[in-house]
Design a protein around this motif. Structure first.
Motif: not given
Lengths: 636, 241
Positions: B78-79, B201-202, B220, B223-224, B227-228
């Motif tokens: 996740l990091d 997610y930009g 990626e 992860q996004a 995070a969201t």
């Protein structure tokens, strides 16, 4: 290189400091990148955490803070952060937070260190503010030293070259055909003696001498030689040449030193042209020197006004040729002073001789010798104490009006603050001026000094210089002992602050707001000149120029070691940036101004500008601390 | 907004049991080893799960008629996405490459001709996947193709749990009350393709259709998504399928 990493390296390669890296180093980065996504509002770097990676923003935006939580920078796509920590103890000093959804590429420390070791430009880039400003300023100086036009720029055509056996008549014909004024005499040779070179067929030739128009008079006709004589027997074998990369200035010196009017220009050993004294003179006519002499040749204010385009041309050329801000500033000030002096001479011709002695004083940037192409006029008249207003003021008002109108016509617009000799208040005898200055220094309030600080840059440009010198002495003697005055000046100097830097195509303010453009004078050079003036006043320096003031200040204990150098670099960069953008304005046929638009700022410039703003901002903080406003007015 | 919270009800298979059974039955050493390597338990917080993004390019959409051309792997947590540990293979498809798929994948005939058969990379592939939770975008390509390709070569297929970033997007955009409302209004469904999802997610647009780049893009995206819409302590069982 793995094709699949092209995406990453090509993207990074667009941004400094990666844009200057070799392909090999770029590969080394792309190879080792780690990636992470950060949601808006999440922490990327936390204060005092250990950091072993350089952070590169692939997309999104990041804010970097100071320890106290103050905004330090806002960064966008292609920017890096974290390098300060990597260069120090690997502890996060500036925490960072995503302000948009952000994708970060992390570059491991060992790769970062390798980049610093193997690429000097990269190392310079990531070093702290001072070294980068220093490099920028030094590079400017270097390029200036080297680029003061090379002589090869003046060479427009290939030289006429004749073999030594050619007859004088043939040589004369060839020179005439080429519309030249000299021929280089060459001969076949072997080996590699001095002045030897090979032609395209591999034949080795040696330059034996030069034969000029005047040689035909002195060596041929006057001596009664036959036109059929071989030139090799007549030509002077005393050969003075100059290397093509020498400066015009060196060429001029060589001519003077050897009393010759023609100089063969050689690249290594091969002749590439001949320059004549007239080429150099023609070149000089476009420069400031010629302009100044032309100013003094004008017989009317209208004639002077017609020179305004020449001033712009001279300005553009100086900036293009890499002159530094001091050279440009002093050249433009010299031109401005020359206009003023000539206008005064013309005014005296028209109005008759002055009834009492006077001194024409200039203030602000002209007094500091720091004029740019966008400037208004700031001037005043210091009259003899024999001045009687009823009798003499009519003359001096007319004089002031003549000069002021003339300057306006020449492009030095009227001062908006009315700091002009046409203003009754600023057309006064010396004793009144002394009182003004004493009063400003003894009874200062920030409000009162707001409009008079401009008078603390003062210089005489015409007439009784010692009037202004008296005032300069008075200031130098009194100012260091007037803490309240210094505090009030310092308070005013903090009115104009630099922005934080740039973000995308915006100027970013300290409160995080965005602007589309920035007035570099108001937000950079002027506040810098203001703060240097205060230190100079405090140290009793009589210098007016900011760089000279800084040099005086560094001789005192006023600032910590190295700080005045740092200020000097920052000031130089701010000034140059402003001048460069004015040059671009002129070239693009816009009216030059003090604004710069972030989209016209190159990446390297924007980073250095940010550093310069930072230096200014820190210096302003120190100013507040160094000249505190006393809570009680001290008793005299 | 109202109703766009993902529904958490997901059909759960008992993966641990399945893996244990397959380990006992496996004849091929590499496959046995794969199933012997334990996966994180289903209630492990996602932040603690070692993951690996997998993407493959194929000659078509049907595992019975088309074949795998290339495979990209990017291990991550996740990091961090560990690009330095990436793997990428071009393999020779059992069926000829059509010209359209060549223009699509930027892989040339000669590259494919020089490539090894997938069998030669299978051991390493399984070894790298073992112990990691595989993350893909649209499992209905990766899962059947991998199963079929391995079965054809080793006589037994390989199935394992996956996180599918596309089905996570579908949960968010296709199965919510809001999505049904949009559908009711006759609006086109939100695109849940890789690039369209990333855009939400930009995340930057990558020049697509390279197995490794798409694996990176998938990592990626995941992860996004976490995070969201999720949290670092969201248990694995809420995400895998």
């Amino acid at each position: 290189m793995d094709v699949e990493l092209l995406e990453i390296r090509q993207f990074m390669g667009q941004f400094p400091p990666f844009d200057g890296l070799s392909d090999e180093l770029l590969d080394a980065i792309a190879e080792r990148v780690e990636v992470s996504y950060f949601k808006t509002g999440s922490d990327i770097l936390v204060l005092n955490d250990t950091l072993d990676e350089l952070c590169f923003i692939r997309s999104g935006a990041v804010e970097v803070y100071r320890r106290q939580g103050e905004l330090y920078n806002r960064l966008g796509e292609g920017d890096i952060f974290g390098h300060f920590s990597l260069l120090r103890n690997h502890k996060v000093r500036f925490p960072a937070q995503a302000i948009e959804d952000t994708l970060i590429y992390f570059i491991p420390n060992d790769v970062f260190q390798r980049l610093c070791e193997e690429d000097d430009d990269f190392a310079d880039f990531v070093e702290l503010e001072r070294p980068r400003l220093e490099t920028a300023a030094e590079q400017q100086k270097k390029s200036n030293d080297m680029m003061v036009t090379r002589i090869r720029k003046l060479v427009t055509r290939y030289p006429v070259m004749v073999e030594a056996s050619t007859t004088l008549q043939q040589v004369a014909q060839q020179i005439s055909e080429a519309q030249a004024s000299a021929a280089i005499v060459i001969n076949q040779c072997t080996g590699n003696p001095r002045y030897s070179f090979q032609d395209s067929e591999g034949q080795t030739w040696r330059m034996e001498g030069i034969f000029t128009d005047s040689d035909f008079r002195t060596r041929v006709v006057a001596e009664g030689l036959s036109p059929q004589a071989a030139i090799g027997d007549v030509a002077s074998s005393h050969l003075i040449t100059i290397q093509s990369d020498a400066s015009v200035y060196e060429a001029m010196l060589t001519m003077l030193r050897n009393n010759v009017h023609h100089l063969p220009v050689v690249y290594r050993q091969r002749p590439v042209g001949v320059v004549h004294l007239s080429d150099i003179i023609r070149y000089e006519t476009h420069s400031g020197l010629y302009l100044v002499s032309n100013i003094f040749n004008q017989s009317s204010a209208q004639g002077l006004a017609k020179l305004a385009p020449d001033v712009r041309a001279a300005f553009v050329r100086m900036v293009q040729e890499g002159a530094n801000s001091q050279m440009v500033g002093s050249a433009l000030s010299t031109i401005g002073r020359s206009f003023t002096r000539r206008l005064l001479e013309l005014a005296e011709t028209e109005l008759g001789p002055p009834p009492v002695p006077y001194c024409f004083m200039v203030n602000g940037s002209m007094a500091r010798n720091e004029q740019s192409i966008v400037t208004d006029q700031d001037n005043a008249l210091v009259l003899s104490d024999d001045f009687v207003a009823e009798e003499h003021d009519e003359y001096f008002f007319a004089l002031a009006k003549f000069v002021s109108d003339g300057l306006d016509a020449c492009g030095y617009t009227y001062c908006k603050g009315n700091v002009m000799a046409t203003n009754d208040q600023w057309r006064q005898p010396l004793s009144v001026w002394k009182r003004y200055f004493q009063d400003w220094m003894e009874n200062p309030t920030p409000e009162r000094l707001l409009h008079s600080s401009i008078f603390f840059d003062l210089d005489s440009i015409y007439g009784e210089d010692h009037f202004v010198e008296t005032l300069q002495d008075l200031i130098a003697q009194k100012a260091p002992q007037s803490p309240l005055f210094l505090a009030a000046m310092a308070r005013n100097a903090l009115n104009r602050t630099p922005p934080l830097g740039f973000f995308r195509t915006f100027v970013m303010e300290k409160d995080g707001k965005h602007n589309n453009s920035i007035n570099l004078k108001r937000r950079g050079t002027a506040p810098m000149a203001d703060l240097v003036r205060i230190h100079a006043l405090a140290s009793g320096s009589k210098a007016q120029n900011t760089f000279q003031r800084l040099s005086d200040i560094s001789d005192t204990q006023l600032l910590a070691t190295g700080v005045s150098d740092k200020l000097s670099y920052a000031f130089e960069f701010l000034c140059m940036s402003r001048l460069r953008h004015q040059m671009i304005d002129i070239q693009e046929e816009r009216a030059p101004d003090n604004n710069i638009e972030p989209e016209n700022v190159e990446d390297s410039e924007r980073h250095t500008l940010k550093d310069a703003f930072q230096v200014l901002s820190n210096a302003q903080k120190f100013l507040k601390f160094r000249y505190p406003m006393p809570s009680q007015r001290p008793r005299q | 907004m109202l109703g766009i919270r993902p529904r958490q009800r997901v059909t759960q298979a008992n993966w641990a049991e399945y893996m244990a059974r397959r380990e006992r039955q496996a004849k091929d050493t590499a496959i046995k080893q794969f199933f012997a390597t334990p996966l994180p338990a289903e209630d492990t917080p996602i932040a603690d799960v070692p993951m690996i993004a997998l993407d493959m390019e194929t000659t078509g959409l049907d595992e019975h008629h088309h074949a795998i051309v290339s495979i990209g792997l990017v291990p991550f947590t996740l990091d961090r996405i560990k690009l330095a540990e990436r793997r990428y293979w071009v393999v020779k498809p059992t069926r000829p490459l059509s010209d359209t798929s060549i223009t699509f994948h930027h892989i040339t005939h000669s590259e494919v001709a020089a490539a090894p058969d997938m069998d030669t990379i299978l051991d390493e592939l399984l070894q790298r996947l073992a112990g990691h939770l595989v993350v893909v975008h649209f499992r209905n390509i990766e899962r059947p193709f991998l199963e079929a390709a391995i079965k054809a070569r080793r006589g037994e297929g390989v199935m394992f749990p996956m996180i599918d970033t596309m089905s996570l997007e579908a949960r968010l955009h296709r199965q919510t009350l809001w999505a049904r409302f949009r559908r009711w209004l006759g609006r086109p469904p939100v695109s849940i393709r890789l690039n369209a999802s990333r855009e939400r997610y930009g995340l930057p647009a990558y020049q697509g259709h390279h197995a490794l780049l798409d694996a990176l893009a998938t990592a990626e995206l995941f992860q996004a998504q976490v995070a969201t819409h999720y949290r670092p302590d969201t248990p694995l069982k809420d995400l895998w399928c």
